[in-house]
Design an enzyme around this catalytic site. Structure first.
Site, short mmCIF file in Angstrom:
data_model
loop_
_atom_site.label_atom_id
_atom_site.label_comp_id
_atom_site.label_asym_id
_atom_site.label_seq_id
_atom_site.Cartn_x
_atom_site.Cartn_y
_atom_site.Cartn_z
N TYR A 22 -3.25 7.21 5.60
CA TYR A 22 -2.38 6.12 5.16
C TYR A 22 -2.17 6.21 3.65
O TYR A 22 -3.10 6.06 2.87
CB TYR A 22 -2.97 4.76 5.52
CG TYR A 22 -3.09 4.48 7.01
CD1 TYR A 22 -2.43 5.27 7.96
CD2 TYR A 22 -3.84 3.42 7.48
CE1 TYR A 22 -2.54 5.02 9.31
CE2 TYR A 22 -3.95 3.15 8.84
CZ TYR A 22 -3.30 3.95 9.75
OH TYR A 22 -3.41 3.71 11.10
N SER A 81 -7.93 7.68 19.10
CA SER A 81 -6.66 6.97 19.00
C SER A 81 -5.55 7.82 19.61
O SER A 81 -5.31 8.94 19.15
CB SER A 81 -6.33 6.65 17.53
OG SER A 81 -5.09 5.96 17.43
N SER A 96 0.52 -1.88 16.62
CA SER A 96 1.96 -2.07 16.79
C SER A 96 2.30 -3.11 17.84
O SER A 96 3.12 -2.86 18.74
CB SER A 96 2.64 -0.74 17.13
OG SER A 96 4.02 -0.79 16.84
N LEU A 148 4.15 -5.56 17.56
CA LEU A 148 5.54 -5.95 17.39
C LEU A 148 6.49 -4.77 17.54
O LEU A 148 7.67 -4.87 17.21
CB LEU A 148 5.74 -6.60 16.01
CG LEU A 148 4.84 -7.80 15.73
CD1 LEU A 148 5.10 -8.34 14.33
CD2 LEU A 148 5.05 -8.88 16.77
N ARG A 204 11.78 -1.62 7.54
CA ARG A 204 10.98 -0.42 7.83
C ARG A 204 11.80 0.67 8.49
O ARG A 204 11.69 1.85 8.14
CB ARG A 204 9.78 -0.77 8.72
CG ARG A 204 8.93 0.44 9.07
CD ARG A 204 7.75 0.11 9.95
NE ARG A 204 6.81 -0.78 9.29
CZ ARG A 204 5.66 -1.18 9.83
NH1 ARG A 204 5.34 -0.78 11.06
NH2 ARG A 204 4.84 -1.98 9.18
N GLY A 235 -0.21 -6.01 10.79
CA GLY A 235 0.19 -5.53 9.49
C GLY A 235 0.99 -6.63 8.80
O GLY A 235 1.70 -7.38 9.46
N THR A 291 2.90 -7.86 4.79
CA THR A 291 3.20 -7.60 3.38
C THR A 291 3.14 -8.88 2.55
O THR A 291 3.36 -8.83 1.34
CB THR A 291 4.59 -6.96 3.22
OG1 THR A 291 5.57 -7.82 3.83
CG2 THR A 291 4.63 -5.60 3.90
N GLN A 295 3.59 -14.06 6.05
CA GLN A 295 3.79 -13.25 7.26
C GLN A 295 2.51 -13.17 8.07
O GLN A 295 2.52 -13.28 9.30
CB GLN A 295 4.26 -11.84 6.88
CG GLN A 295 4.56 -10.96 8.09
CD GLN A 295 4.93 -9.54 7.70
OE1 GLN A 295 4.62 -9.08 6.59
NE2 GLN A 295 5.59 -8.83 8.58
#
Length: 321
Positions: free
Chosen positions: A54, A155, A211, A213, A231, A286, A288, A292
């Site tokens: 990342y 994963s 993920s 969403l 994104r 996740g 930002t 949110q």
């Protein structure tokens, strides 16, 4: 906050957790990252997810700095890293993969970036076709026995590969993988619900799913196209645009309308749906901004509030898509 066991392991993770993918070290600097981790902790989140790749390691450096600065009690939270893709641009052969060398080197590098003495969770970020699975299992077992890793997992491995890892561990009395970290959302369900189904009872696997969403598709943001600065418009993420095909877009629009009818945001409704699966140990979020994150945490209220009839309507929205 609700807490769930990691499969049959004794470790209890917050049902919602905070991940650094595509945010920390890229969209999010240290100041906002500090606010996010502090807000997550204040709302009961005890698991923070990372990976060596990342932002080429910068996400872990930001996460490590923030956790140290906040002085949260180390026995109150869990942190992860993942190994496979390396932490540098154009990695040399020994700087990526799941060989004993890279697993060893990457673990120590993650410990340094995250400023911790051990990783609670350490995951093989994807399968490595160049490395025998038994070599990787032995490497992970060594880190566990050295006290540098507490639980290890995978994963996006296939069920067959996970079974092989367990067979190696069983044959040699090694530490077996405790968890899998797959994608899981209303648009991507097959692996968690079908392929992995036999693994939960056979091996007691937990899942920390990512993920929820569908990279923003389930928020309603892309119902009428791809906004500038989003994104899907950013370099390196345009591959996600393939999810915006005709029938799917219509289903996403119906989902947004249903969320409004159920007095929930589309994001909170989508996350709450993931939590309905008893095999989901924790859903990675996740964010930002703190606003949110708080919107996403409202999924806990949505989960408690909606009845089976409402969830049946959610399921019907994506039937055949």
């Amino acid at each position: 906050m609700d807490y769930r066991r990691l499969g049959r392991a004794g470790l209890r993770l917050s049902s919602l957790s905070l991940g650094a993918w595509a945010t920390f070290g890229q969209q999010v600097g240290r100041g906002v990252a500090r606010e996010l981790v502090a807000a997550a902790w204040d709302h009961g989140i005890n698991f923070f997810d990372n990976a060596e790749s990342y932002a080429q390691g910068e996400a872990e450096r930001v996460m490590g700095d923030v956790l140290a600065d906040l002085r949260l009690p180390r026995d109150g939270w869990c942190v992860s890293s993942k190994v496979m893709f390396g932490a540098v641009d154009d990695p040399r052969p020994t700087q990526q993969g799941l060989s004993r060398k890279h697993v060893h080197d990457a673990c120590h590098a993650a410990l340094k970036r995250l400023r911790v003495d051990y990783l609670d969770l350490y995951l093989c970020h994807r399968p490595d076709p160049e490395t025998p699975i038994d070599e990787t299992v032995w490497a992970m077992d060594a880190l566990v026995r050295q006290g540098k890793v507490l639980y290890w997992g995978t994963s996006e491995w296939s069920a067959e590969q996970i079974r092989e890892a367990h067979a190696v561990a069983r044959a040699h009395h090694l530490q077996a993988p405790s968890l899998e970290q797959p994608q899981y959302n209303l648009l991507d369900r097959q692996r968690v619900e079908a392929e992995y189904a036999p693994l939960y009872a056979a091996f007691g696997m937990g899942t920390t799913t990512f993920s929820p969403l569908a990279s923003g598709l389930l928020t309603g943001k892309y119902n009428d196209g791809i906004p500038d600065g989003s994104r899907l418009a950013r370099e390196g993420y345009t591959w996600l645009q393939r999810g915006l095909r005709g029938a799917r877009v219509e289903a996403l629009r119906r989902f947004t309308a249903l969320a409004a009818e159920l007095q929930a945001t589309p994001a909170a409704l989508a996350i709450a749906w993931c939590l309905r699966n008893p095999h989901v140990s924790s859903v990675l979020l996740g964010a930002t901004s703190v606003s949110q994150l708080l919107e996403n945490l409202a999924a806990l209220d949505v989960l408690r509030r909606l009845d089976d009839a409402a969830w049946a309507r959610v399921e019907a929205t994506f039937a055949g898509v």
